[in-house]
Design a protein around this motif. Sequence first.
Motif, PDB file in Angstrom:
ATOM      1  N   ASP A  18       0.660  -1.062   0.043  1.00 60.90           N
ATOM      2  CA  ASP A  18       0.093  -0.120   0.077  1.00 60.90           C
ATOM      3  C   ASP A  18       0.762   1.171  -0.036  1.00 60.90           C
ATOM      4  OD1 ASP A  18      -2.061  -1.635   0.376  1.00 60.90           O
ATOM      5  OD2 ASP A  18      -2.308  -1.391   2.512  1.00 60.90           O
ATOM      6  N   VAL A  19       2.030   1.024   0.289  1.00 59.71           N
ATOM      7  CA  VAL A  19       2.955   2.392   0.458  1.00 59.71           C
ATOM      8  C   VAL A  19       3.461   2.709  -1.050  1.00 59.71           C
ATOM      9  CG1 VAL A  19       4.993   3.385   1.374  1.00 59.71           C
ATOM     10  CG2 VAL A  19       3.697   1.786   2.692  1.00 59.71           C
ATOM     11  N   ARG A  20       2.896   3.925  -1.633  1.00 58.77           N
ATOM     12  CA  ARG A  20       3.051   4.115  -3.140  1.00 58.77           C
ATOM     13  C   ARG A  20       4.355   4.953  -3.032  1.00 58.77           C
ATOM     14  NH1 ARG A  20      -1.578   3.248  -5.997  1.00 58.77           N
ATOM     15  NH2 ARG A  20      -2.673   1.843  -4.676  1.00 58.77           N
ATOM     16  N   PRO A  46      10.200  14.976   3.145  1.00 63.22           N
ATOM     17  CA  PRO A  46       9.116  15.958   3.354  1.00 63.22           C
ATOM     18  C   PRO A  46       7.852  15.268   4.095  1.00 63.22           C
ATOM     19  CG  PRO A  46       9.360  15.403   1.057  1.00 63.22           C
ATOM     20  CD  PRO A  46      10.600  14.627   1.696  1.00 63.22           C
ATOM     21  N   ALA A  47       7.055  16.213   4.352  1.00 65.06           N
ATOM     22  CA  ALA A  47       5.730  15.873   4.999  1.00 65.06           C
ATOM     23  C   ALA A  47       4.984  14.973   4.127  1.00 65.06           C
ATOM     24  CB  ALA A  47       5.088  17.193   5.715  1.00 65.06           C
ATOM     25  N   GLY A  48       4.194  14.061   4.778  1.00 61.18           N
ATOM     26  CA  GLY A  48       3.139  13.421   3.978  1.00 61.18           C
ATOM     27  C   GLY A  48       3.510  12.438   3.052  1.00 61.18           C
ATOM     28  N   GLY A  50       5.123   9.034   3.709  1.00 62.05           N
ATOM     29  CA  GLY A  50       4.949   7.716   4.164  1.00 62.05           C
ATOM     30  C   GLY A  50       5.885   7.357   4.876  1.00 62.05           C
ATOM     31  N   LYS A  51       6.526   8.144   5.776  1.00 61.44           N
ATOM     32  CA  LYS A  51       7.803   8.029   6.762  1.00 61.44           C
ATOM     33  C   LYS A  51       6.870   7.274   8.087  1.00 61.44           C
ATOM     34  CE  LYS A  51       9.118  12.007   7.249  1.00 61.44           C
ATOM     35  NZ  LYS A  51       8.299  12.700   6.510  1.00 61.44           N
ATOM     36  N   ASP A 109       9.788  10.219  16.202  1.00 55.02           N
ATOM     37  CA  ASP A 109       9.424  10.768  15.029  1.00 55.02           C
ATOM     38  C   ASP A 109       9.866  12.360  15.245  1.00 55.02           C
ATOM     39  OD1 ASP A 109       8.173  11.447  12.458  1.00 55.02           O
ATOM     40  OD2 ASP A 109       6.098  11.228  13.357  1.00 55.02           O
ATOM     41  N   GLU A 201      -5.068  13.973   0.527  1.00 59.98           N
ATOM     42  CA  GLU A 201      -6.363  13.441   0.968  1.00 59.98           C
ATOM     43  C   GLU A 201      -7.166  14.336   1.935  1.00 59.98           C
ATOM     44  OE1 GLU A 201      -4.782   9.876   3.122  1.00 59.98           O
ATOM     45  OE2 GLU A 201      -4.069   9.086   1.106  1.00 59.98           O
TER      46      GLU A 201
HETATM   47  N1  LIG Z   1       3.761   6.495   0.184  1.00 57.85           N
HETATM   48  C1  LIG Z   1       2.263   6.675   0.315  1.00 57.85           C
HETATM   49  N2  LIG Z   1       1.473   5.775  -0.032  1.00 57.85           N
HETATM   50  C2  LIG Z   1       0.077   5.826   0.060  1.00 57.85           C
HETATM   51  N3  LIG Z   1      -0.438   6.738   1.156  1.00 57.85           N
HETATM   52  C3  LIG Z   1       0.463   7.768   1.858  1.00 57.85           C
HETATM   53  C4  LIG Z   1       1.838   7.621   1.293  1.00 57.85           C
HETATM   54  N4  LIG Z   1       2.472   8.653   2.082  1.00 57.85           N
HETATM   55  C5  LIG Z   1       1.507   9.116   2.664  1.00 57.85           C
HETATM   56  N5  LIG Z   1       0.473   8.581   2.531  1.00 57.85           N
HETATM   57  C6  LIG Z   1      -0.892   9.021   3.112  1.00 57.85           C
HETATM   58  O1  LIG Z   1      -0.644  10.102   4.077  1.00 57.85           O
HETATM   59  C7  LIG Z   1      -0.919   9.956   5.230  1.00 57.85           C
HETATM   60  C8  LIG Z   1      -0.002  10.623   6.089  1.00 57.85           C
HETATM   61  O2  LIG Z   1       1.376  10.027   5.756  1.00 57.85           O
HETATM   62  P1  LIG Z   1       2.501   9.958   6.867  1.00 57.85           P
HETATM   63  O3  LIG Z   1       2.029   9.825   8.241  1.00 57.85           O
HETATM   64  O4  LIG Z   1       3.182   8.415   6.606  1.00 57.85           O
HETATM   65  O5  LIG Z   1       3.414  11.051   6.457  1.00 57.85           O
HETATM   66  P2  LIG Z   1       5.045  11.167   6.983  1.00 57.85           P
HETATM   67  O6  LIG Z   1       6.109  10.893   5.873  1.00 57.85           O
HETATM   68  O7  LIG Z   1       5.152  10.517   8.296  1.00 57.85           O
HETATM   69  O8  LIG Z   1       4.820  12.880   7.326  1.00 57.85           O
HETATM   70  P3  LIG Z   1       5.266  13.764   8.424  1.00 57.85           P
HETATM   71  O9  LIG Z   1       6.798  14.096   8.203  1.00 57.85           O
HETATM   72  O10 LIG Z   1       4.480  14.967   8.276  1.00 57.85           O
HETATM   73  O11 LIG Z   1       5.334  12.945   9.762  1.00 57.85           O
HETATM   74  C9  LIG Z   1      -0.927   8.694   5.472  1.00 57.85           C
HETATM   75  O12 LIG Z   1      -2.062   8.300   6.497  1.00 57.85           O
HETATM   76  C10 LIG Z   1      -1.314   8.046   4.027  1.00 57.85           C
HETATM   77  O13 LIG Z   1      -3.065   8.347   3.921  1.00 57.85           O
END
Ligand SMILES: Nc1ncnc2c1ncn2[C@@H]1O[C@H](COP(=O)(O)OP(=O)(O)OP(=O)(O)O)[C@@H](O)[C@H]1O
Length: 301
Positions: A18-20, A46-48, A50-51, A109, A201
Amino acid sequence: MSNTVIWTEKYRPKDFADVRGQDAIVSKVKAFVDQKNLPHLLFAGPAGVGKSSLALVVAKQMFKEEWRENFLELNASDERGIDVVRVKVKDFARTKSIGDVPFKIVFLDECDALTKEAQQALRRTMENYTGTCRFILAANYSSKILDPIQSRCAVFRFKPLPKQDVFSIIDKVAEEESIKLDDAAKEALYVVSEGDCRRVENILQSCAAVDKNITEELVFSLASVAQPKEIKGILETSIKGDFLSARRTLLNVMLRYGLSGLDLIKQIQKEVWNLDLDNRQKVSLIDKCGEIEFRMVEGAD
Ligand SMILES: Nc1ncnc2c1ncn2[C@@H]1O[C@H](COP(=O)(O)OP(=O)(O)OP(=O)(O)O)[C@@H](O)[C@H]1O
Ligand SMILES: [Mg+2]
């Protein structure tokens, strides 16, 4: 009710597949999990993108039903200093892991929010508990993480999601939620999100609350971003010398989208590159934008 669920949580990846958009990273991390052996990891980017999601997938796949008992998530920036982190890690690491994996996982985090001194302490904590714990650290900027910590970790650099992956996430959500978007709306979502999936989203969810038929205009208005073509129009009008009309449209756009001066100058800066000017003129405009942005940040707007 389904409309009270936050979509970023609802659509958080549950498995590696599921991680794209981070294929190289996912396949390496999956190999660690398959071998039930994990080095310390540093997820930077960067933010958002998938980390946090990937860290959770690692825990779930590694420990299966017992993942909650074996996974500790801490946020470096709200734990008020490294002492709290140290105490919590110590408590968590004192007991053996549950199940057949010989260690637990600590997910820390926003590590780039820690001071140098706090990072030194973190480094010692990592060393002390390597026998019972593996650390997954996440940060927006790996350059802010001390070298001795980086050298103890396998470092993975996450990238903003490419357009095709953003589109496929949009398609999946649209199907599940029975919403309709045309290509222009999808393109707009990609432009305003800059590859940040959380933003995609969130904007999509606000749009859907207004109208199940999502248009480009709706995306821009809920993202508080003016349409690029409107900004370009304003710039072209003023280049022609019609400042009064340009100013009128500008005010109108600012009010319609609820933009601050700072939002606007950033958008203008991007749009300058698409104007029909020679490079020297573009650079001089960018230079002006920079100066104005500086004045707005430093002074009043
Ligand atoms: N690579 C991905 N594939 C699919 N969905 C993703 C991916 N990255 C983020 N998302 C969606 O965005 C939401 C937030 O992602 P996530 O918490 O993993 O971001 P992050 O990289 O940890 O950002 P931050 O630096 O802000 O903590 C997830 O719950 C998911 O719905
Ligand atoms: Mg995160």
